[in-house]
Write a protein that holds these residues in place. Structure first.
Motif, PDB file in Angstrom:
ATOM      1  N   TRP A  62       0.831  -1.204   0.000  1.00 23.27           N
ATOM      2  CA  TRP A  62       0.000   0.000   0.000  1.00 23.27           C
ATOM      3  C   TRP A  62       0.870   1.260   0.000  1.00 23.27           C
ATOM      4  O   TRP A  62       0.588   2.220  -0.713  1.00 23.27           O
ATOM      5  N   GLU A  63       1.919   1.257   0.822  1.00 17.29           N
ATOM      6  CA  GLU A  63       2.777   2.446   0.929  1.00 17.29           C
ATOM      7  C   GLU A  63       3.410   2.778  -0.416  1.00 17.29           C
ATOM      8  O   GLU A  63       3.443   3.931  -0.840  1.00 17.29           O
ATOM      9  N   ASP A  64       3.909   1.734  -1.085  1.00 16.87           N
ATOM     10  CA  ASP A  64       4.539   1.945  -2.386  1.00 16.87           C
ATOM     11  C   ASP A  64       3.545   2.463  -3.413  1.00 16.87           C
ATOM     12  O   ASP A  64       3.856   3.368  -4.194  1.00 16.87           O
ATOM     13  N   LEU A  65       2.349   1.893  -3.402  1.00 16.73           N
ATOM     14  CA  LEU A  65       1.329   2.318  -4.368  1.00 16.73           C
ATOM     15  C   LEU A  65       0.899   3.750  -4.101  1.00 16.73           C
ATOM     16  O   LEU A  65       0.710   4.549  -5.022  1.00 16.73           O
ATOM     17  N   HIS A  66       0.753   4.082  -2.820  1.00 11.79           N
ATOM     18  CA  HIS A  66       0.366   5.440  -2.436  1.00 11.79           C
ATOM     19  C   HIS A  66       1.398   6.444  -2.909  1.00 11.79           C
ATOM     20  O   HIS A  66       1.077   7.465  -3.514  1.00 11.79           O
ATOM     21  N   LYS A  67       2.663   6.117  -2.681  1.00 12.38           N
ATOM     22  CA  LYS A  67       3.734   7.044  -3.078  1.00 12.38           C
ATOM     23  C   LYS A  67       3.854   7.120  -4.592  1.00 12.38           C
ATOM     24  O   LYS A  67       4.080   8.197  -5.146  1.00 12.38           O
ATOM     25  N   LEU A  68       3.654   5.992  -5.260  1.00 13.14           N
ATOM     26  CA  LEU A  68       3.735   5.988  -6.730  1.00 13.14           C
ATOM     27  C   LEU A  68       2.611   6.820  -7.326  1.00 13.14           C
ATOM     28  O   LEU A  68       2.812   7.560  -8.292  1.00 13.14           O
ATOM     29  N   TRP A  69       1.429   6.731  -6.723  1.00 14.88           N
ATOM     30  CA  TRP A  69       0.297   7.532  -7.204  1.00 14.88           C
ATOM     31  C   TRP A  69       0.628   9.011  -7.145  1.00 14.88           C
ATOM     32  O   TRP A  69       0.418   9.748  -8.104  1.00 14.88           O
ATOM     33  N   TRP A  70       1.152   9.455  -6.002  1.00 10.98           N
ATOM     34  CA  TRP A  70       1.452  10.873  -5.847  1.00 10.98           C
ATOM     35  C   TRP A  70       2.637  11.305  -6.693  1.00 10.98           C
ATOM     36  O   TRP A  70       2.724  12.477  -7.097  1.00 10.98           O
ATOM     37  N   THR A  71       3.565  10.404  -6.979  1.00 11.11           N
ATOM     38  CA  THR A  71       4.637  10.711  -7.930  1.00 11.11           C
ATOM     39  C   THR A  71       4.030  10.978  -9.300  1.00 11.11           C
ATOM     40  O   THR A  71       4.435  11.927  -9.998  1.00 11.11           O
ATOM     41  N   CYS A  72       3.046  10.148  -9.679  1.00 11.43           N
ATOM     42  CA  CYS A  72       2.366  10.344 -10.964  1.00 11.43           C
ATOM     43  C   CYS A  72       1.619  11.676 -10.986  1.00 11.43           C
ATOM     44  O   CYS A  72       1.648  12.400 -11.987  1.00 11.43           O
ATOM     45  N   VAL A  73       0.978  12.005  -9.871  1.00 12.84           N
ATOM     46  CA  VAL A  73       0.222  13.260  -9.790  1.00 12.84           C
ATOM     47  C   VAL A  73       1.150  14.452  -9.978  1.00 12.84           C
ATOM     48  O   VAL A  73       0.856  15.375 -10.742  1.00 12.84           O
ATOM     49  N   LYS A  74       2.281  14.405  -9.292  1.00 11.40           N
ATOM     50  CA  LYS A  74       3.232  15.531  -9.385  1.00 11.40           C
ATOM     51  C   LYS A  74       3.805  15.649 -10.796  1.00 11.40           C
ATOM     52  O   LYS A  74       3.959  16.745 -11.315  1.00 11.40           O
ATOM     53  N   GLU A  75       4.072  14.504 -11.406  1.00 12.01           N
ATOM     54  CA  GLU A  75       4.600  14.522 -12.769  1.00 12.01           C
ATOM     55  C   GLU A  75       3.574  15.108 -13.728  1.00 12.01           C
ATOM     56  O   GLU A  75       3.901  15.902 -14.621  1.00 12.01           O
ATOM     57  N   ARG A  76       2.317  14.745 -13.525  1.00 13.08           N
ATOM     58  CA  ARG A  76       1.260  15.271 -14.395  1.00 13.08           C
ATOM     59  C   ARG A  76       1.061  16.756 -14.179  1.00 13.08           C
ATOM     60  O   ARG A  76       0.764  17.492 -15.117  1.00 13.08           O
ATOM     61  N   ASN A  77       1.232  17.217 -12.957  1.00 16.52           N
ATOM     62  CA  ASN A  77       1.137  18.654 -12.690  1.00 16.52           C
ATOM     63  C   ASN A  77       2.213  19.411 -13.452  1.00 16.52           C
ATOM     64  O   ASN A  77       1.959  20.486 -14.013  1.00 16.52           O
ATOM     65  N   ILE A  78       3.424  18.835 -13.474  1.00 16.80           N
ATOM     66  CA  ILE A  78       4.520  19.448 -14.234  1.00 16.80           C
ATOM     67  C   ILE A  78       4.146  19.505 -15.715  1.00 16.80           C
ATOM     68  O   ILE A  78       4.354  20.516 -16.401  1.00 16.80           O
ATOM     69  N   MET A  79       3.545  18.419 -16.202  1.00 23.77           N
ATOM     70  CA  MET A  79       3.183  18.365 -17.619  1.00 23.77           C
ATOM     71  C   MET A  79       2.075  19.348 -17.953  1.00 23.77           C
ATOM     72  O   MET A  79       2.069  19.945 -19.032  1.00 23.77           O
ATOM     73  N   PHE A  80       1.137  19.549 -17.040  1.00 24.25           N
ATOM     74  CA  PHE A  80       0.077  20.523 -17.279  1.00 24.25           C
ATOM     75  C   PHE A  80       0.642  21.933 -17.315  1.00 24.25           C
ATOM     76  O   PHE A  80       0.198  22.770 -18.113  1.00 24.25           O
ATOM     77  N   THR A  81       1.631  22.200 -16.446  1.00 21.89           N
ATOM     78  CA  THR A  81       2.289  23.511 -16.467  1.00 21.89           C
ATOM     79  C   THR A  81       2.977  23.718 -17.812  1.00 21.89           C
ATOM     80  O   THR A  81       2.891  24.796 -18.405  1.00 21.89           O
ATOM     81  N   GLN A  82       3.633  22.669 -18.284  1.00 20.12           N
ATOM     82  CA  GLN A  82       4.314  22.752 -19.586  1.00 20.12           C
ATOM     83  C   GLN A  82       3.297  22.962 -20.711  1.00 20.12           C
ATOM     84  O   GLN A  82       3.558  23.691 -21.670  1.00 20.12           O
ATOM     85  N   GLN A  83       2.150  22.351 -20.554  1.00 19.83           N
ATOM     86  CA  GLN A  83       1.098  22.507 -21.565  1.00 19.83           C
ATOM     87  C   GLN A  83       0.647  23.966 -21.649  1.00 19.83           C
ATOM     88  O   GLN A  83       0.466  24.514 -22.746  1.00 19.83           O
ATOM     89  N   LEU A  84       0.476  24.581 -20.481  1.00 15.52           N
ATOM     90  CA  LEU A  84       0.074  25.977 -20.444  1.00 15.52           C
ATOM     91  C   LEU A  84       1.141  26.863 -21.076  1.00 15.52           C
ATOM     92  O   LEU A  84       0.829  27.803 -21.817  1.00 15.52           O
ATOM     93  N   GLU A  85       2.395  26.542 -20.763  1.00 18.20           N
ATOM     94  CA  GLU A  85       3.489  27.337 -21.324  1.00 18.20           C
ATOM     95  C   GLU A  85       3.565  27.182 -22.832  1.00 18.20           C
ATOM     96  O   GLU A  85       3.846  28.128 -23.555  1.00 18.20           O
ATOM     97  N   ARG A  86       3.277  25.962 -23.281  1.00 16.20           N
ATOM     98  CA  ARG A  86       3.297  25.709 -24.721  1.00 16.20           C
ATOM     99  C   ARG A  86       2.185  26.500 -25.414  1.00 16.20           C
ATOM    100  O   ARG A  86       2.336  26.985 -26.525  1.00 16.20           O
ATOM    101  N   LYS A  87       1.071  26.643 -24.722  1.00 15.62           N
ATOM    102  CA  LYS A  87      -0.051  27.402 -25.276  1.00 15.62           C
ATOM    103  C   LYS A  87       0.314  28.880 -25.363  1.00 15.62           C
ATOM    104  O   LYS A  87      -0.018  29.575 -26.325  1.00 15.62           O
ATOM    105  N   ARG A  88       1.035  29.344 -24.339  1.00 12.62           N
ATOM    106  CA  ARG A  88       1.395  30.760 -24.280  1.00 12.62           C
ATOM    107  C   ARG A  88       2.478  31.079 -25.299  1.00 12.62           C
ATOM    108  O   ARG A  88       2.386  32.042 -26.033  1.00 12.62           O
ATOM    109  N   LEU A  89       3.515  30.268 -25.350  1.00 17.54           N
ATOM    110  CA  LEU A  89       4.659  30.557 -26.214  1.00 17.54           C
ATOM    111  C   LEU A  89       4.434  30.121 -27.656  1.00 17.54           C
ATOM    112  O   LEU A  89       5.005  30.701 -28.577  1.00 17.54           O
TER     113      LEU A  89
END
Lengths: 241, 102
Positions: free
Chosen positions: A126-153
């Motif tokens: 459970w601990e590993d899955l929980h941490k892996l989930w949040w790693t995925c969430v953080k990575e996706r947040n980075i990608m969404f930020t990049q998406q916004l920047e790509r839209k702007r630039l």
């Protein structure tokens, strides 16, 4: 001193009939009314035309100085250093991959593996899955930020690689949810089976699991589990896998 | 009545209502969920048991990434007979071995 005494003898003869011999009358009224008369010349008419003779070509400037010349020029403000000390461990940096770059190159974005498979995740705690989930969430947040920047630039490239990377992360997240759901259903079924299982004691008095094989081989084995607090073994029964 | 244009009539008989349409009393949520209950005076009391909380674990020293190497092919589980990943029997067997404290 009488105003009349200022006049020359010739001018006195030319006085208009209605002139009053009074010192209070202004000299302008008492003098001859010719434009080139000497006393008249003493009074200059105000030239109210500010742009008279002003020429850029001939570099002729206005006769009157600018009204703002009376006002002192403001002094420039002191140089203030507006840089703010930024904490290098600021939480918002978590939305970016590197501190100086905003968008990754498509080559770097393409360098990713495949998503986790459900079978691979079934082995994880459970601990590993929980941490892996949040790693995925953080990575996706980075990608969404990049998406916004790509839209702007609007650089015109990089969206395809980013999308395929995001898809793999989403698949990993889906697999995590799948595994946890499966585990929950299996646990529910196991709980039902445990009620009818002879080796398992769900009443709360004594140890939860007493394997029958162990009992038959060594009946005099001391019961070490009974020394543990009641909640410990029950906690293990509910959170396993 | 809000009606669609002629071309839309073929596939869409009626436009979906939004929160801004219709008179008083028509409520349409926005997928946020119920967070409490209404009072009789028009107020709202939040029930904190209903409010969602996100528990983020400490990710220090966590080595796993969202990806797995492409050199390893996609693994699928093999379960014999009726025992699948969701079977309670298999779960119980594993529990006895791993967590039964024997």
């Amino acid at each position: 001193m009488s105003a009349l005494q200022c006049l020359n003898p010739a001018a006195r003869l030319l006085l208009p009939a209605r002139c009053i011999y009074s010192p209070s009358v202004s000299s302008y009224l008492l003098t001859a009314g010719f434009h080139n008369s000497a006393p008249l010349a003493a009074h200059k008419t105000q030239d109210r035309s500010k742009n008279r003779g002003v020429s850029a070509i001939h570099r002729k400037y206005p006769k009157q100085p600018l009204s703002v010349a009376k006002v002192a020029l403001p002094q420039p403000a002191d140089v203030v250093d507006t840089r703010i000390d930024i904490d290098p461990d600021h939480g918002l940096y978590g939305f970016f991959k590197a501190k100086d770059t905003v968008l990754p190159t498509p080559e770097d974005d393409h360098k990713h593996g495949r998503a986790w498979s459900v079978e691979e995740l079934r082995r994880k705690s459970w601990e590993d899955l929980h941490k892996l989930w949040w790693t995925c969430v953080k990575e996706r947040n980075i990608m969404f930020t990049q998406q916004l920047e790509r839209k702007r630039l609007d650089p015109g490239f990089g969206a395809f690689e980013a999308k395929s990377r995001e898809r793999e992360i989403a698949r990993t997240q889906r697999a995590i949810k799948h595994v946890l759901t499966e585990r929950y259903y299996a646990w529910q079924e196991a709980l039902m089976l445990a009620k009818s299982d002879l080796e398992i004691n769900m009443t709360g008095n004594g140890p939860v699991y007493k394997p029958r094989a162990l009992e038959e081989s060594t009946p005099d084995l001391p019961d070490e589990v009974s020394e543990l607090p009641k909640g410990a073994s029950e906690g293990k029964a509910t959170a396993s896998g | 009545m809000v009606s669609p244009t002629q071309p839309l009539l073929r596939s869409l008989r009626r436009l979906a209502l939004t929160t801004k349409m219709v008179g008083k009393g028509y409520y349409k949520g926005n997928r946020t969920g119920s967070m409490g209950r209404h009072t009789r005076h028009g107020g709202y009391i939040i029930d904190w048991n209903k409010v969602r909380t996100y528990v983020v674990p400490d990710l220090k020293g966590f080595m796993l990434t969202p990806f797995v190497t492409k050199k390893l092919p996609y693994t699928r589980g093999r379960y014999a007979g009726e025992e699948g990943p969701m079977s309670g029997e298999l779960f119980l067997k594993r529990w006895k071995v791993e967590n039964g404290q024997y």
